[in-house]
Design a protein around this motif. Structure first.
Motif, PDB file in Angstrom:
ATOM      1  N   LYS A 288     -11.630  18.456 -11.591  1.00 19.41           N
ATOM      2  CA  LYS A 288     -11.149  17.419 -10.721  1.00 19.41           C
ATOM      3  C   LYS A 288     -10.331  17.992  -9.576  1.00 19.41           C
ATOM      4  CE  LYS A 288     -10.742  13.962 -14.311  1.00 19.41           C
ATOM      5  NZ  LYS A 288      -9.619  12.959 -15.173  1.00 19.41           N
ATOM      6  N   ILE A 289     -11.085  17.868  -8.411  1.00 21.13           N
ATOM      7  CA  ILE A 289     -10.532  18.331  -7.052  1.00 21.13           C
ATOM      8  C   ILE A 289     -10.621  17.024  -6.079  1.00 21.13           C
ATOM      9  CG2 ILE A 289     -10.218  19.771  -5.412  1.00 21.13           C
ATOM     10  CD1 ILE A 289     -11.213  21.783  -7.066  1.00 21.13           C
ATOM     11  N   GLY A 290      -9.523  16.619  -5.458  1.00 20.39           N
ATOM     12  CA  GLY A 290      -9.830  15.214  -4.501  1.00 20.39           C
ATOM     13  C   GLY A 290      -8.378  14.911  -3.760  1.00 20.39           C
ATOM     14  N   THR A 291      -8.411  13.808  -3.221  1.00 24.90           N
ATOM     15  CA  THR A 291      -7.148  13.494  -2.536  1.00 24.90           C
ATOM     16  C   THR A 291      -7.002  12.041  -2.766  1.00 24.90           C
ATOM     17  OG1 THR A 291      -7.989  15.247  -0.742  1.00 24.90           O
ATOM     18  CG2 THR A 291      -6.117  13.317  -0.282  1.00 24.90           C
ATOM     19  N   ASN A 292      -5.711  11.543  -2.917  1.00 27.55           N
ATOM     20  CA  ASN A 292      -5.478  10.286  -2.973  1.00 27.55           C
ATOM     21  C   ASN A 292      -4.823   9.825  -1.587  1.00 27.55           C
ATOM     22  OD1 ASN A 292      -6.012   8.955  -5.769  1.00 27.55           O
ATOM     23  ND2 ASN A 292      -4.605  10.550  -6.440  1.00 27.55           N
ATOM     24  N   ILE A 293      -5.466   8.741  -0.898  1.00 22.66           N
ATOM     25  CA  ILE A 293      -4.719   8.635   0.456  1.00 22.66           C
ATOM     26  C   ILE A 293      -4.006   7.238   0.174  1.00 22.66           C
ATOM     27  CG2 ILE A 293      -5.365   7.984   2.759  1.00 22.66           C
ATOM     28  CD1 ILE A 293      -8.172   9.322   2.126  1.00 22.66           C
ATOM     29  N   VAL A 294      -2.718   7.207   0.072  1.00 23.98           N
ATOM     30  CA  VAL A 294      -1.846   6.133  -0.166  1.00 23.98           C
ATOM     31  C   VAL A 294      -1.291   5.518   1.146  1.00 23.98           C
ATOM     32  CG1 VAL A 294       0.171   5.282  -1.221  1.00 23.98           C
ATOM     33  CG2 VAL A 294      -1.386   7.147  -2.076  1.00 23.98           C
ATOM     34  N   LEU A 295      -1.661   4.200   1.178  1.00 21.86           N
ATOM     35  CA  LEU A 295      -1.242   3.505   2.539  1.00 21.86           C
ATOM     36  C   LEU A 295       0.075   2.401   1.829  1.00 21.86           C
ATOM     37  CD1 LEU A 295      -4.391   3.994   2.777  1.00 21.86           C
ATOM     38  CD2 LEU A 295      -3.865   2.889   5.025  1.00 21.86           C
ATOM     39  N   ARG A 296       1.219   2.565   2.600  1.00 24.43           N
ATOM     40  CA  ARG A 296       2.272   1.728   1.866  1.00 24.43           C
ATOM     41  C   ARG A 296       3.030   1.096   2.825  1.00 24.43           C
ATOM     42  NH1 ARG A 296       7.649   2.855   0.052  1.00 24.43           N
ATOM     43  NH2 ARG A 296       7.940   1.746  -1.994  1.00 24.43           N
ATOM     44  N   GLY A 297       3.167  -0.052   2.849  1.00 21.21           N
ATOM     45  CA  GLY A 297       4.094  -0.931   3.877  1.00 21.21           C
ATOM     46  C   GLY A 297       4.361  -2.104   3.641  1.00 21.21           C
ATOM     47  N   LYS A 298       4.977  -2.990   4.435  1.00 22.93           N
ATOM     48  CA  LYS A 298       5.170  -4.451   4.219  1.00 22.93           C
ATOM     49  C   LYS A 298       4.232  -5.287   4.561  1.00 22.93           C
ATOM     50  CE  LYS A 298      10.106  -3.099   3.599  1.00 22.93           C
ATOM     51  NZ  LYS A 298      11.607  -3.600   3.616  1.00 22.93           N
ATOM     52  N   ASP A 299       3.156  -5.021   5.444  1.00 22.44           N
ATOM     53  CA  ASP A 299       2.580  -5.881   5.903  1.00 22.44           C
ATOM     54  C   ASP A 299       1.057  -5.748   5.296  1.00 22.44           C
ATOM     55  OD1 ASP A 299       0.562  -7.447   7.530  1.00 22.44           O
ATOM     56  OD2 ASP A 299       1.630  -6.841   9.496  1.00 22.44           O
ATOM     57  N   LEU A 300       0.651  -6.513   4.522  1.00 21.28           N
ATOM     58  CA  LEU A 300      -0.324  -6.490   3.767  1.00 21.28           C
ATOM     59  C   LEU A 300      -1.831  -6.398   4.442  1.00 21.28           C
ATOM     60  CD1 LEU A 300      -1.762  -5.902   0.763  1.00 21.28           C
ATOM     61  CD2 LEU A 300      -1.737  -8.272   0.474  1.00 21.28           C
ATOM     62  N   LYS A 301      -1.773  -7.329   5.464  1.00 17.77           N
ATOM     63  CA  LYS A 301      -2.725  -7.418   6.210  1.00 17.77           C
ATOM     64  C   LYS A 301      -3.293  -6.336   7.141  1.00 17.77           C
ATOM     65  CE  LYS A 301      -3.909 -12.293   6.943  1.00 17.77           C
ATOM     66  NZ  LYS A 301      -3.382 -13.378   7.315  1.00 17.77           N
ATOM     67  N   LEU A 302      -2.149  -5.493   7.692  1.00 17.67           N
ATOM     68  CA  LEU A 302      -2.433  -4.353   8.283  1.00 17.67           C
ATOM     69  C   LEU A 302      -2.979  -3.104   7.621  1.00 17.67           C
ATOM     70  CD1 LEU A 302      -1.568  -3.812  11.441  1.00 17.67           C
ATOM     71  CD2 LEU A 302       0.554  -2.705  10.407  1.00 17.67           C
ATOM     72  N   ILE A 303      -2.372  -3.149   6.152  1.00 19.46           N
ATOM     73  CA  ILE A 303      -2.880  -2.036   5.167  1.00 19.46           C
ATOM     74  C   ILE A 303      -4.358  -2.525   5.232  1.00 19.46           C
ATOM     75  CG2 ILE A 303      -2.832  -1.457   2.928  1.00 19.46           C
ATOM     76  CD1 ILE A 303       0.151  -2.023   3.179  1.00 19.46           C
ATOM     77  N   GLU A 304      -4.641  -3.903   5.041  1.00 19.20           N
ATOM     78  CA  GLU A 304      -6.169  -3.928   4.666  1.00 19.20           C
ATOM     79  C   GLU A 304      -7.161  -3.615   5.829  1.00 19.20           C
ATOM     80  OE1 GLU A 304      -5.825  -7.920   3.286  1.00 19.20           O
ATOM     81  OE2 GLU A 304      -5.792  -7.332   0.897  1.00 19.20           O
ATOM     82  N   LYS A 305      -6.332  -3.731   7.055  1.00 15.00           N
ATOM     83  CA  LYS A 305      -7.152  -3.558   8.325  1.00 15.00           C
ATOM     84  C   LYS A 305      -7.275  -2.066   8.349  1.00 15.00           C
ATOM     85  CE  LYS A 305      -6.913  -4.408  13.121  1.00 15.00           C
ATOM     86  NZ  LYS A 305      -6.019  -4.607  14.154  1.00 15.00           N
ATOM     87  N   ALA A 306      -6.389  -1.233   7.916  1.00 14.07           N
ATOM     88  CA  ALA A 306      -6.254   0.208   8.017  1.00 14.07           C
ATOM     89  C   ALA A 306      -7.366   0.752   7.077  1.00 14.07           C
ATOM     90  CB  ALA A 306      -4.996   1.043   7.824  1.00 14.07           C
ATOM     91  N   ILE A 307      -7.296   0.072   5.718  1.00 11.66           N
ATOM     92  CA  ILE A 307      -8.118   0.269   4.656  1.00 11.66           C
ATOM     93  C   ILE A 307      -9.885   0.368   5.133  1.00 11.66           C
ATOM     94  CG2 ILE A 307      -9.090  -0.255   2.573  1.00 11.66           C
ATOM     95  CD1 ILE A 307      -6.660   1.122   1.662  1.00 11.66           C
ATOM     96  N   LYS A 308      -9.908  -0.943   5.853  1.00 13.79           N
ATOM     97  CA  LYS A 308     -11.212  -0.963   6.371  1.00 13.79           C
ATOM     98  C   LYS A 308     -11.699   0.098   7.268  1.00 13.79           C
ATOM     99  CE  LYS A 308     -13.897  -5.159   7.542  1.00 13.79           C
ATOM    100  NZ  LYS A 308     -13.974  -6.478   8.277  1.00 13.79           N
ATOM    101  N   LYS A 309     -10.794   0.531   8.213  1.00 13.61           N
ATOM    102  CA  LYS A 309     -11.173   1.551   9.153  1.00 13.61           C
ATOM    103  C   LYS A 309     -11.598   2.793   8.526  1.00 13.61           C
ATOM    104  CE  LYS A 309     -10.249   2.759  13.768  1.00 13.61           C
ATOM    105  NZ  LYS A 309      -9.496   2.346  15.016  1.00 13.61           N
ATOM    106  N   ILE A 310     -10.613   3.233   7.599  1.00  5.65           N
ATOM    107  CA  ILE A 310     -10.850   4.341   6.923  1.00  5.65           C
ATOM    108  C   ILE A 310     -11.985   4.408   6.090  1.00  5.65           C
ATOM    109  CG2 ILE A 310      -9.096   4.236   4.955  1.00  5.65           C
ATOM    110  CD1 ILE A 310      -9.502   7.590   6.609  1.00  5.65           C
ATOM    111  N   SER A 311     -12.268   3.278   5.311  1.00  8.02           N
ATOM    112  CA  SER A 311     -13.403   3.107   4.643  1.00  8.02           C
ATOM    113  C   SER A 311     -14.933   3.268   5.372  1.00  8.02           C
ATOM    114  CB  SER A 311     -13.673   1.695   3.916  1.00  8.02           C
ATOM    115  OG  SER A 311     -12.664   1.504   3.163  1.00  8.02           O
ATOM    116  N   ASN A 312     -14.812   2.724   6.712  1.00  4.16           N
ATOM    117  CA  ASN A 312     -15.982   2.831   7.509  1.00  4.16           C
ATOM    118  C   ASN A 312     -16.224   4.342   8.192  1.00  4.16           C
ATOM    119  OD1 ASN A 312     -16.603   0.266   7.517  1.00  4.16           O
ATOM    120  ND2 ASN A 312     -15.363  -0.427   9.336  1.00  4.16           N
ATOM    121  N   ILE A 313     -14.780   5.121   8.364  1.00  4.58           N
ATOM    122  CA  ILE A 313     -15.042   6.459   8.595  1.00  4.58           C
ATOM    123  C   ILE A 313     -15.552   7.361   7.410  1.00  4.58           C
ATOM    124  CG2 ILE A 313     -13.659   8.713   9.213  1.00  4.58           C
ATOM    125  CD1 ILE A 313     -11.897   6.418  10.553  1.00  4.58           C
ATOM    126  N   LEU A 314     -15.032   6.840   6.327  1.00  2.80           N
ATOM    127  CA  LEU A 314     -15.726   7.957   4.982  1.00  2.80           C
ATOM    128  C   LEU A 314     -17.012   7.223   4.787  1.00  2.80           C
ATOM    129  CD1 LEU A 314     -12.753   7.137   2.598  1.00  2.80           C
ATOM    130  CD2 LEU A 314     -13.139   9.435   3.809  1.00  2.80           C
TER     131      LEU A 314
END
Lengths: 247, 247
Positions: free
Chosen positions: A211-237
């Motif tokens: 098992k080798i890999g990476t956890n990318i953790v996004l943490r903050g107080k603005d859930l919508k912004l986190i979801e926006k960033a998640i969407k962006k990184i998902s598309n890149i992946l």
């Protein structure tokens, strides 16, 4: 901004004999109630060091969470050290004395002089009750002192500390897991963290072959912004044909 | 006296997401080689804080053990922070570059710019090699910087740090376990700790009903003295009809 330091008092942690799990518990709870843990310190059972550390911490942080050193034995010196830090007398607390008397009356153990030590606190402290043990913790100024035994500490925090804390805005956290080493996506993460600079974006590789890999953790107080960033990184992946899961 | 501080760099510990096990590993090893861990600190991934903490720690303690923040991503800022602390340039290390080139040549991954970041260290650093990963840690002055991933950190400590440390006199530790709460023997322990004042005598209650009891830990550099104290406390326990085991 609600912030805090956790201070673990205990030679047994510093010697490597005991793995500290208390700070992880407190940190996890604080994430849920919007208090940012800015520092954790483990210090030895020494009056001078405890006194100095508590005094500095009390000035620097909104909350100071302390565990350990409030039992009946010679190495339990937290109360006396904190009394010295705040220039308070160590005084008997009638309610704590009553609690101990009631408890030991109905137990097979004796309320001896050593145990009675657990009814003494720095003057003007408030008790931190808990449903697991009779002996209370205490709160003075912005300092919250709990037992070192994890089960008792947890009961004290949940029952006697958390309800009395000033809460902050809750932290949201989302994790993207990929089965690739972090170097493969470092450039993308850098760009992402610059674009979303109010989100704390952490990259945590794990290495337990196979098992080798990476956890990318996004943490903050603005859930919508986190979801926006998640969407962006998902598309890149997806574009890079990297499989991922979101938690 | 050989002493040390452990500094854990990582937002993931402060948020409660990850339980730190690195400090326990280092502390345990240090007990075996006679280095006293006097403090453990967990601090966030912030250049200013890392810089200040390392600088103070480097002056105060004989050894500074640091874990975390030496990977290829944007949140890996330990090397640059320590370069700032010691007013050194961040320079490429030829040997580290070669190691990375060799490793990535034979792997399915690419040695991109992000990964090449792992060949940069504060000028005059020495590399800390390890058999698990290609990217090395580094040593500058009395500061030893290792990876945050436990498997890699452990390999770095055992292979690249421990052999180069100045050892102290080994700590011996003996544990007496009783199935009684510590309040029952607090008075005896107090007397014992006054009589044997060069031994660190700790009393650690455990509370996991139905398992309730106390570990009495005697720790010090004079094994004979510890054995003498063990004998004394054993006799006291026998006289009080308290069962015990010694470990």
């Amino acid at each position: 901004m609600q912030n805090a330091i956790i201070i673990i008092i205990g030679n047994e942690i510093l010697s490597g004999r005991t793995l500290d799990k208390n700070s992880n518990f407190i940190a996890g709870r604080c994430s849920k109630i919007g208090i940012s843990i800015d520092e954790i310190r483990v210090i030895p059972d020494r009056v001078k060091i405890i006194k100095k550390t508590i005094l500095e911490a009390s000035k620097k942080y909104k909350n100071v969470f302390v565990t350990g050193g409030i039992g009946p034995t010679h190495d339990d010196i937290t109360a006396v050290s904190i009394a010295l830090a705040f220039k308070k007398k160590l005084v008997i607390n009638k309610k704590a004395k009553q609690l101990l008397e009631d408890y030991y009356k109905s137990s097979k153990f004796e309320l001896n002089e050593s145990r009675m030590k657990m009814a003494y606190f720095p003057a003007q402290s408030k008790l931190i009750m808990n449903s697991v043990s009779a002996a209370p913790g205490f709160n003075i100024k912005n300092v919250w002192v709990m037992a070192g035994v994890p089960k008792i500490m947890q009961a004290m925090f949940l029952e006697g500390v958390e309800p009395r804390l000033k809460k902050g805005k809750v932290f949201f956290s989302k994790t993207l897991k990929i089965e690739k080493p972090e170097g493969d996506i470092a450039e993308d993460l850098k760009n992402l963290s610059e674009e979303f600079d109010s989100i704390d974006i952490g990259s945590y590789p794990f290495y337990n072959p196979p098992k080798i890999g990476t956890n990318i953790v996004l943490r903050g107080k603005d859930l919508k912004l986190i979801e926006k960033a998640i969407k962006k990184i998902s598309n890149i992946l997806k574009q890079s044909n990297i499989l991922f899961s979101i938690d």
